[in-house]
Structures are given as C-alpha cells and as structure tokens.
Scaffold this motif. Structure first.
Motif, PDB file in Angstrom:
ATOM      1  N   ASP A  98     -10.050  63.660 -38.398  1.00  0.00           N
ATOM      2  CA  ASP A  98     -11.311  62.928 -38.303  1.00  0.00           C
ATOM      3  C   ASP A  98     -11.093  61.419 -38.327  1.00  0.00           C
ATOM      4  N   ARG A  99     -10.115  60.946 -39.080  1.00  0.00           N
ATOM      5  CA  ARG A  99      -9.815  59.508 -39.116  1.00  0.00           C
ATOM      6  C   ARG A  99      -9.212  59.043 -37.801  1.00  0.00           C
ATOM      7  N   SER A 101      -9.711  60.217 -34.891  1.00  0.00           N
ATOM      8  CA  SER A 101     -10.704  60.230 -33.807  1.00  0.00           C
ATOM      9  C   SER A 101     -11.501  58.935 -33.741  1.00  0.00           C
ATOM     10  N   THR A 102     -11.671  58.259 -34.872  1.00  0.00           N
ATOM     11  CA  THR A 102     -12.505  57.053 -34.893  1.00  0.00           C
ATOM     12  C   THR A 102     -11.883  55.896 -34.120  1.00  0.00           C
ATOM     13  N   THR A 103     -10.574  55.886 -33.969  1.00  0.00           N
ATOM     14  CA  THR A 103      -9.912  54.793 -33.249  1.00  0.00           C
ATOM     15  C   THR A 103      -9.352  55.230 -31.901  1.00  0.00           C
ATOM     16  N   SER A 128     -15.750  65.553 -34.434  1.00  0.00           N
ATOM     17  CA  SER A 128     -15.027  64.292 -34.306  1.00  0.00           C
ATOM     18  C   SER A 128     -14.472  64.056 -32.905  1.00  0.00           C
TER      19      SER A 128
END
Length: 194
Positions: A98-99, A101-103, A128
């Motif tokens: 999930d982390r 995917s944010t970048t 995500s």
C-alpha cells in the motif's frame, strides 16, 4: 525445477507476458521468485528472441516488472536474476504494497496480487493498485486455494466493468480479472465478521 504448482503458475504468467507484451507488470509479493523469473524470462525472450528457435523478437520491447515485497528474505531471488542476466527487466520495490502504490506513477498492464493472503490485505492491495491498471489490463489473484483470497477475488471481480475467470482446480487455482470498462470501481471490501 520447483513443485508442479510452481511450474503451472510459471507457465501461465510466462504465457500471459508473451501474449500481451506488457510494458508494466507489478507483482505484489516476490516469495520464492517463481513468477518473477517466469515474467523476466518472457520479457527477455520478447526482446532478444528464444535462443536456437529462430523466433522473431522485438529489440525495441522495453517491459519492466516491478516486484513489490518488504521482506529481506527475497534478496536471493534478485541475486539469481542478476546471475541469469534477467535483472534488466526487474525493479525491486522494497516496501509494503500500500505504501509503494502511493508513489508509483506508471500505468499497469498486468497486476499480480500474491502478497499477504488475508482477506483485508488482498482487498487493500486491490484498492491501492487497481486504479492504476489500464483498460484491457489484467489483475491476477494467486493462491485461491486459500479461502480468504478466494472470498476477496469473488467480491472484487464480480462488479460491472470487469470480466473474470477462475483457472485451475485445488492447489493450482488462480483468478484472472480483465478490466474492460473505464470506470474504476475501488469500493472497499465488505468485511463480515471474519
């Protein structure tokens, strides 16, 4: 090498890459590297051809596999890819799914969900990453023998805008979702007392 299940799974992802020639593949969960090696091998063969067969190749092909896994135990997989000359096609993403995917800014042609096999984790991976999958792209759910993975697959894939199929039986079961509509339906999973 590997178990029958690993070989079947490897042949499936290898074939999918050969058929679709994706520019971007994201694999959530590197594990023992069975799919990582199969995907990288297919990308190599598309670009350079299959040695000794005279098969056509596309020297302009530039597919990339992003392998997302936070575990340090997957490092031997990447060392082996380097030894085999396949590392040019693989980017290790050392982070939680999930982390990461944010970048991640690329559009995804093939997404493989094979990380943590809990219902809520599978749903979080979908939520995500699915919005980044292109129309006509694929989302593959591995290890559907695990009831929580199958439950998440059935809930997430059975929506307007997706075609899906379950392949295999027993230990060799995985789900394939094809995004056929532009609508990006990322409603959260319904958690019911599990």
């Amino acid at each position: 090498r590997g178990t029958h299940q690993e070989r079947v799974w490897g042949m499936f992802v290898w074939s999918l890459v050969h058929m679709t020639q994706p520019k971007v593949v994201v694999e959530i969960g590197t594990g023992d590297g069975a799919s990582t090696r199969a995907i990288a091998t297919a990308m190599y063969e598309i670009r350079y051809g299959i040695e000794g067969t005279g098969d056509d190749h596309d020297s302009s092909y530039s597919g990339t596999l992003y392998s997302v896994d936070f575990s340090p135990h997957v490092l031997p997989v990447f060392n082996r890819l380097r030894e085999l000359g396949l590392d040019e096609f693989v980017v290790r993403v050392h982070n939680y799914s999930d982390r990461a995917s944010t970048t991640f800014g690329e559009k995804i042609d093939v997404l493989i969900i094979d990380g943590d096999h809990y219902y809520t984790s599978v749903c979080l991976d979908w939520k995500s990453w699915e919005p980044k999958v292109v129309r006509g792209g694929y989302v593959i759910f591995h290890d559907m023998i695990i009831p929580e993975v199958e439950d998440a697959f059935r809930q997430l894939s059975n929506r307007r805008g997706y075609d899906y199929i379950i392949l295999g039986e027993g230990l060799w079961t995985f789900g394939v979702v094809r995004k056929v509509d532009v609508a990006q339906l990322v409603e959260p999973c319904i958690v019911t007392g599990k």
